[in-house]
Design a protein around this motif. Structure first.
Motif, PDB file in Angstrom:
ATOM      1  N   PRO A 101       0.846  -1.171   0.004  1.00  0.00           N
ATOM      2  CA  PRO A 101      -0.009   0.018   0.140  1.00  0.00           C
ATOM      3  C   PRO A 101       0.830   1.382   0.153  1.00  0.00           C
ATOM      4  O   PRO A 101       2.126   1.349   0.588  1.00  0.00           O
ATOM      5  CB  PRO A 101      -0.701  -0.223   1.419  1.00  0.00           C
ATOM      6  CG  PRO A 101       0.043  -0.854   2.159  1.00  0.00           C
ATOM      7  CD  PRO A 101       0.482  -1.980   1.486  1.00  0.00           C
ATOM      8  N   ARG A 102       0.260   2.480  -0.390  1.00  0.00           N
ATOM      9  CA  ARG A 102       1.086   3.335  -0.628  1.00  0.00           C
ATOM     10  C   ARG A 102       1.136   4.088   0.871  1.00  0.00           C
ATOM     11  O   ARG A 102       1.937   5.049   1.136  1.00  0.00           O
ATOM     12  CB  ARG A 102       0.320   4.653  -1.542  1.00  0.00           C
ATOM     13  CG  ARG A 102       1.196   5.767  -1.594  1.00  0.00           C
ATOM     14  CD  ARG A 102       0.389   6.711  -2.866  1.00  0.00           C
ATOM     15  NE  ARG A 102       0.902   6.150  -3.991  1.00  0.00           N
ATOM     16  CZ  ARG A 102       0.549   6.591  -5.078  1.00  0.00           C
ATOM     17  NH1 ARG A 102      -0.131   7.849  -5.199  1.00  0.00           N
ATOM     18  NH2 ARG A 102       0.863   6.255  -6.288  1.00  0.00           N
TER      19      ARG A 102
ATOM     20  N   HIS B 119      -3.889   2.835  -1.594  1.00  0.00           N
ATOM     21  CA  HIS B 119      -3.188   2.492  -2.778  1.00  0.00           C
ATOM     22  C   HIS B 119      -2.983   3.501  -3.787  1.00  0.00           C
ATOM     23  O   HIS B 119      -1.672   3.554  -4.236  1.00  0.00           O
ATOM     24  CB  HIS B 119      -3.553   1.149  -3.220  1.00  0.00           C
ATOM     25  CG  HIS B 119      -3.829  -0.113  -2.438  1.00  0.00           C
ATOM     26  ND1 HIS B 119      -2.490  -0.904  -2.304  1.00  0.00           N
ATOM     27  CD2 HIS B 119      -4.814  -0.398  -1.812  1.00  0.00           C
ATOM     28  CE1 HIS B 119      -3.193  -1.938  -1.298  1.00  0.00           C
ATOM     29  NE2 HIS B 119      -4.225  -1.609  -0.836  1.00  0.00           N
ATOM     30  N   GLU B 120      -3.964   4.264  -4.147  1.00  0.00           N
ATOM     31  CA  GLU B 120      -3.931   5.410  -5.000  1.00  0.00           C
ATOM     32  C   GLU B 120      -4.260   6.526  -4.631  1.00  0.00           C
ATOM     33  O   GLU B 120      -5.067   6.403  -3.428  1.00  0.00           O
ATOM     34  CB  GLU B 120      -4.790   4.801  -6.134  1.00  0.00           C
ATOM     35  CG  GLU B 120      -4.529   3.457  -6.831  1.00  0.00           C
ATOM     36  CD  GLU B 120      -2.961   3.452  -7.472  1.00  0.00           C
ATOM     37  OE1 GLU B 120      -2.443   4.619  -7.793  1.00  0.00           O
ATOM     38  OE2 GLU B 120      -2.672   2.475  -7.814  1.00  0.00           O
TER      39      GLU B 120
END
Length: 409
Positions: A191-192, A237-238
């Motif tokens: 994950p980001r 994630h984004e």
């Protein structure tokens, strides 16, 4: 046989069962019979470890918890934030969606909080049960949880267990963490960022038909939400994931904190404390900013929060300036702050303050001549900026450092 005698006899039977067998489910069933109530035994992740559901008892909320294997976010928040429970005392709470009050008690053994016992009070008799009966029942159930949690050969049952153990600082090395995560989705999970969701003002507009958890899983399908220390923890994630929170926060009355970028999962214990501290700042009654903030946005307010009350760090000149602002309703502290962060650019200071050039020039001259603020000596600028920031944090609150305010001239 009187009720007290029967309870004591039942408690002795429970104690005998504890020594005779190693079965939490059977102990929970026996405890429920002694207490004459439906009950849940939760582990430290708020999952159902054992329960008693008597024949003929009907309660949709209770039955949904048994079916799902975990309690709702709302109940988890009540447990995490109950003043009585935080002090080690039991608490009676009424949950939305059920007509029956519940008695909550933490299960603690060897100084370790292992879970929670929730008993449903169907007829008001739970408050009449002697304290020694409760103490024995809770001690036995806690000890059994401790026995199960202490087994060296017991693997983590879920990825959520692994994550909570990681957040608790339980893994001594990245290699050990990776070994435990190898057979879960965590083995290839990148994950980001992560997010913490405050549920203090949580409101479900679906009246039980659709809860926050279902909404999170539907709109952020790879976020893997779970409850940790009273807040919802999930992964993003984004950039679009973060944007999805705007609607969720508005709909469910949430406050959301998005963490700094996450290089690898093993870094979670390093980033989590700051994220939790930032979310606490958003809970501050003086905070009136956006419902969704990033940790990066709150760096300066967090730093100032940690210095709050350190008036001795502020120079005498700045304290005089702040007193003048309070007494005369002037804006010299704000002018000084913007003048410094704008690198002494007159135009940028005027734009930040939405104030005419002549007014700002007048204030700057007074800062130097009347208040002895050494604006022409760069060696004092850091000291001035820190001091005036502490003053503004105390007087204006954390919001002042999130947006450029439209001040009056």
């Amino acid at each position: 046989m009187g009720d007290t005698q029967w309870e004591n006899c039942g408690a002795e039977t429970l104690l005998e069962e504890f020594f005779a067998q190693d079965d939490l489910r059977q102990l929970a069933e026996s405890a429920g019979k002694i207490l004459d109530c439906p009950l849940l035994v939760l582990d430290d992740t708020f999952h159902v470890a054992a329960y008693r559901l008597p024949q003929g008892f009907s309660d949709e909320l209770f039955q949904n918890v048994v079916s799902c294997g975990e309690i709702t976010y709302e109940a988890g928040v009540l447990i995490s934030r109950s003043p009585a429970l935080s002090e080690g005392r039991a608490d009676f709470l009424q949950l939305p969606g059920s007509p029956y009050p519940r008695r909550f008690a933490l299960l603690v053994s060897a100084g370790v909080q292992l879970g929670c016992l929730i008993c449903v009070d169907t007829d008001g008799h739970l408050e009449k049960i002697p304290a020694q009966t409760w103490e024995l029942v809770e001690r036995i159930l806690a000890k059994q949880l401790f026995v199960e949690a202490s087994r060296q050969d017991k693997p983590f049952e879920t990825a959520e267990d692994i994550l909570m153990h990681l957040l608790d600082g339980g893994f001594s090395s990245a290699a050990y963490f990776q070994l435990q995560a190898a057979n879960t989705y965590l083995a290839d999970f990148h994950p980001r960022t992560f997010a913490l969701v405050d549920l203090a003002a949580y409101h479900s507009v679906y009246a039980g038909k659709r809860r926050l958890k279902e909404a999170l899983e539907a709109r952020l399908p790879d976020s893997h939400p779970f409850l940790y220390k009273g807040d919802v923890f999930l992964f993003l994630h984004e950039d679009e994931d973060a944007q999805a929170f705007d609607d969720l926060a508005e709909e469910f009355h949430l406050k959301v904190l998005i963490s700094e970028p996450l290089d690898e999962l093993f870094d979670l214990p390093k980033l989590y404390p700051t994220a939790r501290e930032a979310l606490e700042l958003m809970r501050d009654e003086r905070f009136h900013g956006e419902r969704v903030c990033s940790a990066a946005q709150l760096r300066i307010p967090l730093l100032l929060k940690n210095l709050e009350g350190r008036g001795g760090l502020i120079s005498v000149e700045l304290r005089r300036l702040a007193a003048h602002d309070r007494e005369k309703n002037t804006q010299y502290c704000e002018t000084l702050y913007y003048y410094l962060i704008c690198c002494r650019s007159l135009k940028k200071t005027c734009d930040a303050l939405y104030t005419h050039r002549n007014t700002v020039l007048y204030r700057i001259r007074r800062l130097q001549e009347d208040f002895d603020i050494p604006l022409d000596d760069p060696s004092f600028h850091a000291d001035l900026l820190l001091g005036v920031s502490l003053i503004l944090f105390e007087n204006k609150g954390p919001d002042f450092f999130l947006h450029t305010p439209k001040n009056e001239a």
